[in-house]
Motif scaffolding. Structure first.
Motif, PDB file in Angstrom:
ATOM      1  N   SER A  83       0.850  -1.169   0.000  1.00 27.33           N
ATOM      2  CA  SER A  83       0.000   0.000   0.000  1.00 27.33           C
ATOM      3  C   SER A  83       0.894   1.231   0.000  1.00 27.33           C
ATOM      4  N   GLY A 101       0.641   5.423   0.179  1.00 24.47           N
ATOM      5  CA  GLY A 101      -0.303   6.481   0.471  1.00 24.47           C
ATOM      6  C   GLY A 101       0.407   7.770   0.801  1.00 24.47           C
ATOM      7  N   ARG A 130      -6.127  -0.287  -6.962  1.00 21.36           N
ATOM      8  CA  ARG A 130      -7.217   0.240  -6.128  1.00 21.36           C
ATOM      9  C   ARG A 130      -6.762   1.583  -5.580  1.00 21.36           C
ATOM     10  N   VAL A 131      -7.653   2.543  -5.559  1.00 21.30           N
ATOM     11  CA  VAL A 131      -7.355   3.843  -4.963  1.00 21.30           C
ATOM     12  C   VAL A 131      -8.410   4.145  -3.909  1.00 21.30           C
ATOM     13  N   SER A 132      -7.988   4.866  -2.898  1.00 23.07           N
ATOM     14  CA  SER A 132      -8.941   5.276  -1.873  1.00 23.07           C
ATOM     15  C   SER A 132      -8.619   6.702  -1.452  1.00 23.07           C
ATOM     16  N   LEU A 133      -9.644   7.376  -0.999  1.00 24.84           N
ATOM     17  CA  LEU A 133      -9.518   8.766  -0.572  1.00 24.84           C
ATOM     18  C   LEU A 133     -10.317   8.930   0.707  1.00 24.84           C
ATOM     19  N   TYR A 134      -9.696   9.538   1.697  1.00 24.28           N
ATOM     20  CA  TYR A 134     -10.384   9.863   2.943  1.00 24.28           C
ATOM     21  C   TYR A 134     -10.318  11.370   3.128  1.00 24.28           C
ATOM     22  N   SER A 150     -15.053   8.611   3.213  1.00 25.42           N
ATOM     23  CA  SER A 150     -14.026   7.976   2.396  1.00 25.42           C
ATOM     24  C   SER A 150     -14.674   7.257   1.231  1.00 25.42           C
ATOM     25  N   ILE A 151     -13.872   7.031   0.210  1.00 22.36           N
ATOM     26  CA  ILE A 151     -14.319   6.293  -0.962  1.00 22.36           C
ATOM     27  C   ILE A 151     -13.154   5.442  -1.433  1.00 22.36           C
ATOM     28  N   GLN A 152     -13.475   4.299  -2.013  1.00 21.20           N
ATOM     29  CA  GLN A 152     -12.456   3.395  -2.511  1.00 21.20           C
ATOM     30  C   GLN A 152     -12.951   2.828  -3.836  1.00 21.20           C
ATOM     31  N   GLU A 153     -12.064   2.762  -4.812  1.00 20.06           N
ATOM     32  CA  GLU A 153     -12.429   2.264  -6.133  1.00 20.06           C
ATOM     33  C   GLU A 153     -11.393   1.285  -6.640  1.00 20.06           C
ATOM     34  N   LYS A 154     -11.868   0.201  -7.231  1.00 22.17           N
ATOM     35  CA  LYS A 154     -10.975  -0.717  -7.926  1.00 22.17           C
ATOM     36  C   LYS A 154     -10.795  -0.154  -9.329  1.00 22.17           C
TER      37      LYS A 154
END
Length: 134
Positions: free
Chosen positions: A60, A62, A101-105, A119-123
């Motif tokens: 990971s 970040g 995969r990306v995620s944003l908080y 938060s959101i997470q996308e493959k």
């Protein structure tokens, strides 16, 4: 671990000195294999067998940024997200990897009013291209 400490105290072991100078047979009887490991560790001996370099199944990468206020202007928000995404993408490229995969908080300046944020997470299709990650 609290349970282990409690069991050690019952045996009269209150510190590392006590642990290092107790009968290893007592530790093995009380804890099994862990007792032997505790005794060895009290003398600074690690009996782990390391044959191969550990490689985690997933990595990971970040980055985070704490801002001094909430941003309401969409363009400013996009700039902050782009800067963070560019930094992460550069690190991914430096390690010759791809992100799948990306995620944003997002948290808020007034933590007490909204401690959760969102938060959101996308493959995604695996990539190391900054614009795709952003």
């Amino acid at each position: 671990n609290v349970r282990t400490a409690s069991r050690l105290r019952r045996l009269g072991i209150k510190n590392m000195y006590d642990l290092a100078h107790c009968d290893p047979a007592i530790l093995e009887k009380e804890f099994g294999v862990i007792g032997d490991q505790l005794f060895a560790m009290s003398w600074g001996v690690d009996r782990s067998i390391i044959k191969h370099k550990y490689r985690p199944k997933s990595k990971s990468y970040g980055n985070s940024q704490i801002l001094n206020r909430d941003y309401e202007d969409q363009r400013q928000i996009e700039i902050v997200i782009q800067e963070i995404g560019d930094q992460v993408a550069a690190r991914i490229r430096a390690h010759h990897l791809l992100a799948g995969r990306v995620s944003l908080y997002v948290g808020y300046a007034d933590y007490e009013a909204d401690p959760a944020g969102f938060s959101i997470q996308e493959k995604i299709t695996p990539t190391d291209v900054s614009s795709d990650l952003v």
